[in-house]
Design a protein around this motif. Sequence first.
Motif, PDB file in Angstrom:
ATOM      1  N   GLU A 291       0.843  -1.185   0.000  1.00 21.99           N
ATOM      2  CA  GLU A 291       0.000   0.000   0.000  1.00 21.99           C
ATOM      3  C   GLU A 291       0.882   1.239   0.000  1.00 21.99           C
ATOM      4  O   GLU A 291       0.514   2.261  -0.528  1.00 21.99           O
ATOM      5  N   MET A 292       2.042   1.104   0.639  1.00 18.30           N
ATOM      6  CA  MET A 292       3.005   2.197   0.669  1.00 18.30           C
ATOM      7  C   MET A 292       4.397   1.587   0.758  1.00 18.30           C
ATOM      8  O   MET A 292       4.670   0.783   1.644  1.00 18.30           O
ATOM      9  N   PRO A 293       5.276   1.942  -0.153  1.00 18.59           N
ATOM     10  CA  PRO A 293       6.637   1.408  -0.073  1.00 18.59           C
ATOM     11  C   PRO A 293       7.400   2.059   1.085  1.00 18.59           C
ATOM     12  O   PRO A 293       7.058   3.164   1.519  1.00 18.59           O
ATOM     13  N   PRO A 294       8.413   1.381   1.588  1.00 18.62           N
ATOM     14  CA  PRO A 294       9.225   1.990   2.639  1.00 18.62           C
ATOM     15  C   PRO A 294       9.968   3.213   2.113  1.00 18.62           C
ATOM     16  O   PRO A 294      10.306   3.284   0.942  1.00 18.62           O
ATOM     17  N   VAL A 295      10.195   4.168   2.999  1.00 20.02           N
ATOM     18  CA  VAL A 295      10.994   5.349   2.650  1.00 20.02           C
ATOM     19  C   VAL A 295      12.450   4.987   2.918  1.00 20.02           C
ATOM     20  O   VAL A 295      12.822   4.672   4.051  1.00 20.02           O
ATOM     21  N   ALA A 296      13.251   5.007   1.883  1.00 24.44           N
ATOM     22  CA  ALA A 296      14.661   4.614   2.000  1.00 24.44           C
ATOM     23  C   ALA A 296      15.516   5.785   2.481  1.00 24.44           C
ATOM     24  O   ALA A 296      15.171   6.952   2.292  1.00 24.44           O
ATOM     25  N   ASN A 297      16.622   5.444   3.077  1.00 20.69           N
ATOM     26  CA  ASN A 297      17.654   6.419   3.451  1.00 20.69           C
ATOM     27  C   ASN A 297      17.128   7.556   4.321  1.00 20.69           C
ATOM     28  O   ASN A 297      17.285   8.721   3.998  1.00 20.69           O
ATOM     29  N   ILE A 298      16.505   7.200   5.430  1.00 23.95           N
ATOM     30  CA  ILE A 298      16.041   8.210   6.368  1.00 23.95           C
ATOM     31  C   ILE A 298      16.508   7.803   7.770  1.00 23.95           C
ATOM     32  O   ILE A 298      16.237   6.693   8.225  1.00 23.95           O
ATOM     33  N   GLY A 299      17.254   8.685   8.398  1.00 23.55           N
ATOM     34  CA  GLY A 299      17.774   8.429   9.735  1.00 23.55           C
ATOM     35  C   GLY A 299      16.810   8.899  10.810  1.00 23.55           C
ATOM     36  O   GLY A 299      15.750   9.467  10.526  1.00 23.55           O
ATOM     37  N   ASP A 300      17.203   8.682  12.046  1.00 21.37           N
ATOM     38  CA  ASP A 300      16.334   9.013  13.166  1.00 21.37           C
ATOM     39  C   ASP A 300      16.025  10.508  13.270  1.00 21.37           C
ATOM     40  O   ASP A 300      14.905  10.892  13.582  1.00 21.37           O
ATOM     41  N   VAL A 301      17.006  11.355  13.008  1.00 21.99           N
ATOM     42  CA  VAL A 301      16.773  12.799  13.094  1.00 21.99           C
ATOM     43  C   VAL A 301      15.818  13.232  11.985  1.00 21.99           C
ATOM     44  O   VAL A 301      14.859  13.982  12.228  1.00 21.99           O
ATOM     45  N   GLU A 302      16.042  12.750  10.768  1.00 18.03           N
ATOM     46  CA  GLU A 302      15.133  13.073   9.666  1.00 18.03           C
ATOM     47  C   GLU A 302      13.727  12.540   9.939  1.00 18.03           C
ATOM     48  O   GLU A 302      12.735  13.216   9.670  1.00 18.03           O
ATOM     49  N   LEU A 303      13.653  11.338  10.467  1.00 21.10           N
ATOM     50  CA  LEU A 303      12.367  10.728  10.795  1.00 21.10           C
ATOM     51  C   LEU A 303      11.628  11.579  11.828  1.00 21.10           C
ATOM     52  O   LEU A 303      10.435  11.842  11.691  1.00 21.10           O
TER      53      LEU A 303
END
Length: 126
Positions: free
Chosen positions: A83-95
């Motif tokens: 339904e939604m692909p994972p968001v790649a290349n995102i770290g904890d601060v960006e998240l």
Amino acid sequence: MKSFIIFVIGLILLLNSCNSFKQGERIYLSKCSNCHGVNGEGLAQMYPALDKSIYVNSLVNHLPCIILNGKYTLDKNGNKTSEMPPVANIGDVELTNLINYLQYKFNPSQTPAQLDTIVAWRLKCK
């Protein structure tokens, strides 16, 4: 003395322009808006609107897992249907910045989440 005052004013302006919501907005626009829309309006039945999302409005603790792992259901044969692909290349601060931006934009009554809270929610992902 004049140089110091100019430096302090510049520093204050820089810090004010680098708040989490602006950073979160940049992340949203680059990684999420193609499907969910610039204003979170979604696209008919293909991509859900975020402004009315139960996850943004009340199940915020689920957002790290959905963002990082994507969201899927199982078809009648037990196969995952995305339904939604994972968001790649995102770290904890960006998240954290992204989730806080979503809250700021679509559910402003919520208190921004702290990094350690987002990390704790992320560690509970299956």
